[in-house]
Design a protein around this motif. Structure first.
Motif, PDB file in Angstrom:
ATOM      1  N   ARG C  31      53.893  28.776  35.008  1.00 42.11           N
ATOM      2  CA  ARG C  31      54.756  27.773  35.635  1.00 42.11           C
ATOM      3  C   ARG C  31      56.212  28.205  35.693  1.00 42.11           C
ATOM      4  NH1 ARG C  31      52.757  25.383  38.714  1.00 42.11           N
ATOM      5  NH2 ARG C  31      53.890  23.432  38.630  1.00 42.11           N
ATOM      6  N   LEU C  32      56.476  29.509  35.854  1.00 40.10           N
ATOM      7  CA  LEU C  32      57.853  29.949  36.029  1.00 40.10           C
ATOM      8  C   LEU C  32      58.318  29.587  37.446  1.00 40.10           C
ATOM      9  CD1 LEU C  32      57.686  33.460  34.341  1.00 40.10           C
ATOM     10  CD2 LEU C  32      58.324  31.262  33.337  1.00 40.10           C
ATOM     11  N   ASP C  33      59.658  29.535  37.640  1.00 38.73           N
ATOM     12  CA  ASP C  33      60.167  29.226  38.971  1.00 38.73           C
ATOM     13  C   ASP C  33      60.194  30.492  39.825  1.00 38.73           C
ATOM     14  OD1 ASP C  33      62.321  30.755  38.262  1.00 38.73           O
ATOM     15  OD2 ASP C  33      63.652  29.083  37.900  1.00 38.73           O
ATOM     16  N   VAL C  34      60.749  30.367  41.027  1.00 38.62           N
ATOM     17  CA  VAL C  34      60.674  31.477  41.981  1.00 38.62           C
ATOM     18  C   VAL C  34      61.371  32.733  41.452  1.00 38.62           C
ATOM     19  CG1 VAL C  34      62.713  30.650  43.233  1.00 38.62           C
ATOM     20  CG2 VAL C  34      61.094  32.161  44.380  1.00 38.62           C
ATOM     21  N   PHE C  35      62.488  32.564  40.711  1.00 41.83           N
ATOM     22  CA  PHE C  35      63.168  33.748  40.208  1.00 41.83           C
ATOM     23  C   PHE C  35      62.408  34.372  39.043  1.00 41.83           C
ATOM     24  CE2 PHE C  35      66.582  31.159  42.098  1.00 41.83           C
ATOM     25  CZ  PHE C  35      66.873  32.005  43.147  1.00 41.83           C
ATOM     26  N   GLY C  36      61.817  33.520  38.239  1.00 41.61           N
ATOM     27  CA  GLY C  36      60.976  34.036  37.167  1.00 41.61           C
ATOM     28  C   GLY C  36      59.812  34.838  37.722  1.00 41.61           C
TER      29      GLY C  36
END
Lengths: 209, 209, 209
Positions: C31-36
């Motif tokens: 569930r990391l965001d787009v940058f992750g």
């Protein structure tokens, strides 16, 4: 290979062997299979030296140019896999082999760094990094708190052993006269710290969570 | 040392200091002893620069050739150990010092990479790696999710700050005219993202477990 | 760029792409965001090659000197973020892309190491390190047990694929004649090991805790 160089190679290999055993024992405790044991033994045995060699610009690392360096951790891993004691003293054995490798690596690492032109203070630090590196790799890969951050003395004996080696080399002593004693000081200090439960002071107050 | 070089050294050391404080604070929160605090402060302060120097071939890293680079994180670690606030605002302080180091390191890292002949895009990336590296080391060693992977903006401000520095240097501006502003942009952006809770979009749908 | 060199660059990029997808999928699962997702894709895709390049002294790494190497993991990360399957087959997809990258990287890594003057045994080992490195970075950053230490065969197929590449190159065969077959052997072996549940032996006895 002349005298001091040969002595250093031997000490380096004994250090690799000791760290590789410690890595193999942790792998056995974590119930890894034979390849996991070999990989962790190799990463633990070679991790500190690789870090040092990359930082001082000694690439490719000696361990990649000389097959004996590769044979040592593989042999250590196989031995650990085959003969690990199925008893309750694993963690203590890890500590003993780790302390042994710590002493040898801080000396060998510091001398190699001097060989590559680093000054006394950076060379001593490189010795400590070499000594500490294998254990950090081993503990990171297996999800343990890195030993260098735990409560007992670890970085300090390594730094002192490395400083003794730097002092001996700077004073022009023959390698045999100071290398093994300096390693012994670091290893013994580390073991005593573990066995006697010597602890360094913790931060005062209570940081909230 | 001439003007711009000296300015970069100062910015680098301030960045090391800021990251080392952030590492020391995390160590205090984790209840590490004084040596653990020093080791984590040093690893956090020097980790990003070491990674950059190894990748661009600047070995041994400046921090090993110049004792002042070693004195900075040691001082930061001692200060943190002694004066850490025994209150509930530790994590917020970690974020502030981390953001400060992030801004400084992305600029210094990008300029050093250009100095070693890297093109603009790789240099900007190296700046971001420098800025992000210390926090990754700190979080890996203490078993935290690396900040660069968490929800708030982190890598983007670093990349933009580094790109601004590359642009300024390519345009032939004097270092003082763009280095500090670029660092300020990255640090401020990062802090605003944390304080305002700016989040980047997450993947759509629900990945099953 | 002449024939064999171009083939290696293509294989390298396909390998980076495959590993980057595997990293991106793990990021989505976490569930990391787009940058992750982008950061983890890039770290996974480039981690093995960076490690190899730093160890053999090929710095700055090719990925920093050639923008196409950077574009590949970014594209892979964006694709993963956008099109990741919101279904229950994520982990299986990670395994497939990881196995694909494993095969390609062990061959490319071994050949590049030979190019830099390493002997056959170290070159094969470097191939395995290249192949294994990206997955270790990915798993360390996301708090998973590194795949190389888990039960199924992983390091062995990589080492065998690398050894086949070294043998082909030493025998003077044209690159196309052995590179892709060697990669296919390693990838297929790895996938069969996962699908058939081939396990290596575990240590005998029961280590106490």
């Amino acid at each position: 290979m002349e005298g001091p160089g040969a002595l250093l190679v031997v000490l380096d290999m004994v250090g690799i062997f000791a760290f590789a055993i410690s890595g193999g024992l942790v792998a056995v405790r974590k119930r890894l299979d034979v390849f996991g044991v070999l990989v962790l033994a190799a990463a633990t045995g070679l991790g500190g030296g690789f870090t040092r060699d990359v930082l001082i610009g000694a690439v490719p690392p000696a361990a990649l140019a000389d097959w004996r360096y590769l044979a040592v951790p593989v042999a250590a891993g196989m031995l650990t896999f085959r003969f690990h004691p199925a008893l309750g003293r694993m963690e203590r054995l890890v500590l003993v082999f780790d302390a042994f490798g710590l002493g040898l690596f801080c000396v060998v690492g510091a001398l190699k760094a001097m060989d590559y032109g680093l000054g006394p203070v950076p060379a001593a630090l490189m010795g400590a990094v070499t000594a500490v590196g294998g254990g950090v790799v081993r503990d990171l890969l297996t999800g343990r708190v890195p030993v260098v951050l735990r409560s007992e003395l670890y970085a300090t004996p390594a730094l002192v052993g490395a400083a003794l080696a730097v002092a001996g080399e700077s004073a022009g002593l023959p390698t045999w006269a100071f290398a093994v004693p300096a390693a012994a000081v670091a290893s013994t200090w580390r073991l005593l710290a573990v066995w006697r439960g010597w602890n360094a002071p913790k931060p005062a107050g209570s940081p909230s969570t």
